[in-house]
Enzyme design. Structure first.
Site, PDB file in Angstrom:
ATOM      1  N   ASP A   6       0.862  -1.182   0.000  1.00 42.74           N
ATOM      2  CA  ASP A   6       0.000   0.000   0.000  1.00 42.74           C
ATOM      3  C   ASP A   6       0.899   1.232   0.000  1.00 42.74           C
ATOM      4  O   ASP A   6       2.116   1.129   0.197  1.00 42.74           O
ATOM      5  CB  ASP A   6      -0.890  -0.007   1.259  1.00 42.74           C
ATOM      6  CG  ASP A   6      -1.808   1.200   1.333  1.00 42.74           C
ATOM      7  OD1 ASP A   6      -2.405   1.555   0.297  1.00 42.74           O
ATOM      8  OD2 ASP A   6      -1.931   1.807   2.411  1.00 42.74           O
ATOM      9  N   SER A   7       0.279   2.393  -0.166  1.00 46.78           N
ATOM     10  CA  SER A   7       1.052   3.638  -0.097  1.00 46.78           C
ATOM     11  C   SER A   7       1.458   3.959   1.342  1.00 46.78           C
ATOM     12  O   SER A   7       2.335   4.775   1.562  1.00 46.78           O
ATOM     13  CB  SER A   7       0.199   4.783  -0.649  1.00 46.78           C
ATOM     14  OG  SER A   7      -1.049   4.815   0.020  1.00 46.78           O
ATOM     15  N   CYS A  69      -3.490  -1.143  -2.037  1.00 47.72           N
ATOM     16  CA  CYS A  69      -3.780   0.256  -2.365  1.00 47.72           C
ATOM     17  C   CYS A  69      -4.770   0.314  -3.541  1.00 47.72           C
ATOM     18  O   CYS A  69      -4.499  -0.228  -4.620  1.00 47.72           O
ATOM     19  CB  CYS A  69      -2.490   0.977  -2.732  1.00 47.72           C
ATOM     20  SG  CYS A  69      -2.757   2.708  -3.148  1.00 47.72           S
ATOM     21  N   GLU A 149      -6.923   9.199   9.348  1.00 48.42           N
ATOM     22  CA  GLU A 149      -5.591   9.086   9.959  1.00 48.42           C
ATOM     23  C   GLU A 149      -5.486   9.913  11.237  1.00 48.42           C
ATOM     24  O   GLU A 149      -4.682   9.605  12.109  1.00 48.42           O
ATOM     25  CB  GLU A 149      -4.516   9.462   8.934  1.00 48.42           C
ATOM     26  CG  GLU A 149      -4.443   8.390   7.855  1.00 48.42           C
ATOM     27  CD  GLU A 149      -3.311   8.558   6.865  1.00 48.42           C
ATOM     28  OE1 GLU A 149      -2.623   9.592   6.898  1.00 48.42           O
ATOM     29  OE2 GLU A 149      -3.137   7.637   6.048  1.00 48.42           O
ATOM     30  N   CYS A 181     -11.220   2.656  -1.354  1.00 49.97           N
ATOM     31  CA  CYS A 181      -9.998   3.240  -0.773  1.00 49.97           C
ATOM     32  C   CYS A 181      -9.729   2.509   0.537  1.00 49.97           C
ATOM     33  O   CYS A 181     -10.676   2.164   1.268  1.00 49.97           O
ATOM     34  CB  CYS A 181     -10.203   4.732  -0.512  1.00 49.97           C
ATOM     35  SG  CYS A 181      -8.811   5.501   0.351  1.00 49.97           S
ATOM     36  N   HIS A 183      -8.804   3.417   3.381  1.00 51.89           N
ATOM     37  CA  HIS A 183      -9.226   4.029   4.647  1.00 51.89           C
ATOM     38  C   HIS A 183     -10.735   4.013   4.875  1.00 51.89           C
ATOM     39  O   HIS A 183     -11.203   4.154   5.995  1.00 51.89           O
ATOM     40  CB  HIS A 183      -8.759   5.485   4.696  1.00 51.89           C
ATOM     41  CG  HIS A 183      -7.273   5.656   4.792  1.00 51.89           C
ATOM     42  ND1 HIS A 183      -6.409   5.161   3.841  1.00 51.89           N
ATOM     43  CD2 HIS A 183      -6.501   6.258   5.730  1.00 51.89           C
ATOM     44  CE1 HIS A 183      -5.166   5.472   4.189  1.00 51.89           C
ATOM     45  NE2 HIS A 183      -5.186   6.130   5.324  1.00 51.89           N
TER      46      HIS A 183
HETATM   47  N1  DGL Z   1      -4.085   3.705   0.023  1.00 52.00           N
HETATM   48  C1  DGL Z   1      -4.680   4.709  -0.819  1.00 52.00           C
HETATM   49  C2  DGL Z   1      -5.839   4.076  -1.607  1.00 52.00           C
HETATM   50  O1  DGL Z   1      -6.396   3.084  -1.215  1.00 52.00           O
HETATM   51  C3  DGL Z   1      -5.169   5.894  -0.007  1.00 52.00           C
HETATM   52  C4  DGL Z   1      -4.057   6.744   0.580  1.00 52.00           C
HETATM   53  C5  DGL Z   1      -3.237   7.449  -0.480  1.00 52.00           C
HETATM   54  O2  DGL Z   1      -3.780   8.324  -1.164  1.00 52.00           O
HETATM   55  O3  DGL Z   1      -2.064   7.107  -0.609  1.00 52.00           O
HETATM   56  O4  DGL Z   1      -6.175   4.564  -2.653  1.00 52.00           O
END
Ligand code: DGL
Length: 265
Positions: A6-7, A69, A149, A181, A183
């Site tokens: 993930d990011s 991600c 977050e 997403c 989150h």
């Molecule tokens: N993990 C990213 C997603 O699911 C969200 C956070 C980011 O923008 O890096 O798209």
């Protein structure tokens, strides 16, 4: 091992589902905290680092890759499959899209995600391929990630913002809403309250974890190669400032983050 990337820390919502559906399977996680967010970056950037990360996970003996991600899933899944042929790569769109088709009755579907995910049209393209008669209402919700977050997953402020972002989608009477997403599943309580109980919420992480379970049943040799045990490893390319909060919200397991940026040149 199952390689998951993930990011940043949001991918722990995906790890949560993997732990639930594949208990005992060892994972190696990489969160690119040095370069987040991916959600507002361009396609080339996301492809480049998703490619590097996948290569790195494979070097660390990951046998399957999970693109936790959603933005990487949208921009980079096809690219990764052509770059790493023969590697089972699971993204957050392919299997969740099938769950959307199964669940919608009125054929009106909402999709919320980062600006990158929405801009890519990956979700609407996939859904339209499965059912051209669908009406898809997409909405980028860029403030949801920082809000989660910072621990704002419920309460008046959160509800106000969720109502604002979901206004158009709700007005279009969708009967399915995709949380595209990492989150957003942490906002599910508020999103359900805003959308009403008749709207089916799809969490792509859950759809994908179920699919991986099925895939491993059909591929017992590969399943055998995946290590069992609790020696999970969590790598981050920079110190994650919000790990505690997200971890508390996800699964309350103790995580010892290993900070290492393999792409720092
Ligand atoms: N993990 C990213 C997603 O699911 C969200 C956070 C980011 O923008 O890096 O798209």
């Amino acid at each position: 091992m199952i390689g998951i990337f993930d990011s940043g820390v949001g991918g722990l919502t995906v790890v949560k589902e993997i732990f639930k559906y594949l208990p005992g399977k060892q994972i190696i996680y990489f969160g690119d905290t040095a370069r987040l967010p991916y959600g507002t970056k361009g396609a080339d950037f996301v492809k480049k680092y998703s490619g590097k990360t996948t290569g790195w996970l494979l070097n660390k003996k990951a046998k399957i890759i999970v693109i936790a991600c959603n933005t990487s899933s949208a921009w980079a899944a096809d690219f990764l499959r052509s770059k790493y042929k023969g590697v089972p790569i699971f993204d957050m769109i392919s299997f969740a899209a099938k769950d959307v088709i199964i669940n919608t009755k009125n054929k009106k579907v909402g999709v919320i995600g980062t600006p990158g995910t929405i801009k890519s049209n990956a979700w609407s393209d996939r859904l339209k391929k499965l059912d051209p008669s669908l009406k898809i209402y997409s909405q980028a919700c860029p403030l949801f990630v920082p809000m989660v977050e910072m621990g704002f997953t419920k309460g008046a402020v959160t509800e106000k913002l969720v109502r604002e972002y979901l206004k158009k989608i709700k007005a279009n009477n969708v009967d399915v809403l995709v949380l595209a997403c990492t989150h957003y599943p942490l906002l599910e309580g508020v999103i359900k309250k805003v959308m009403g109980s008749k709207v089916k919420i799809i969490n792509p992480a859950e759809s994908t974890a179920k699919e991986i379970k099925k895939y491993l049943k059909e591929n017992p040799l590969l399943a055998k190669k995946l290590k069992q045990g609790s020696g999970h490893k969590f790598f981050f390319s920079d110190e994650p400032y919000d790990l505690k909060e997200i971890n508390r919200l996800c699964f309350k397991k103790k995580i010892n983050p290993i900070i290492n940026d393999p792409f720092d040149d």
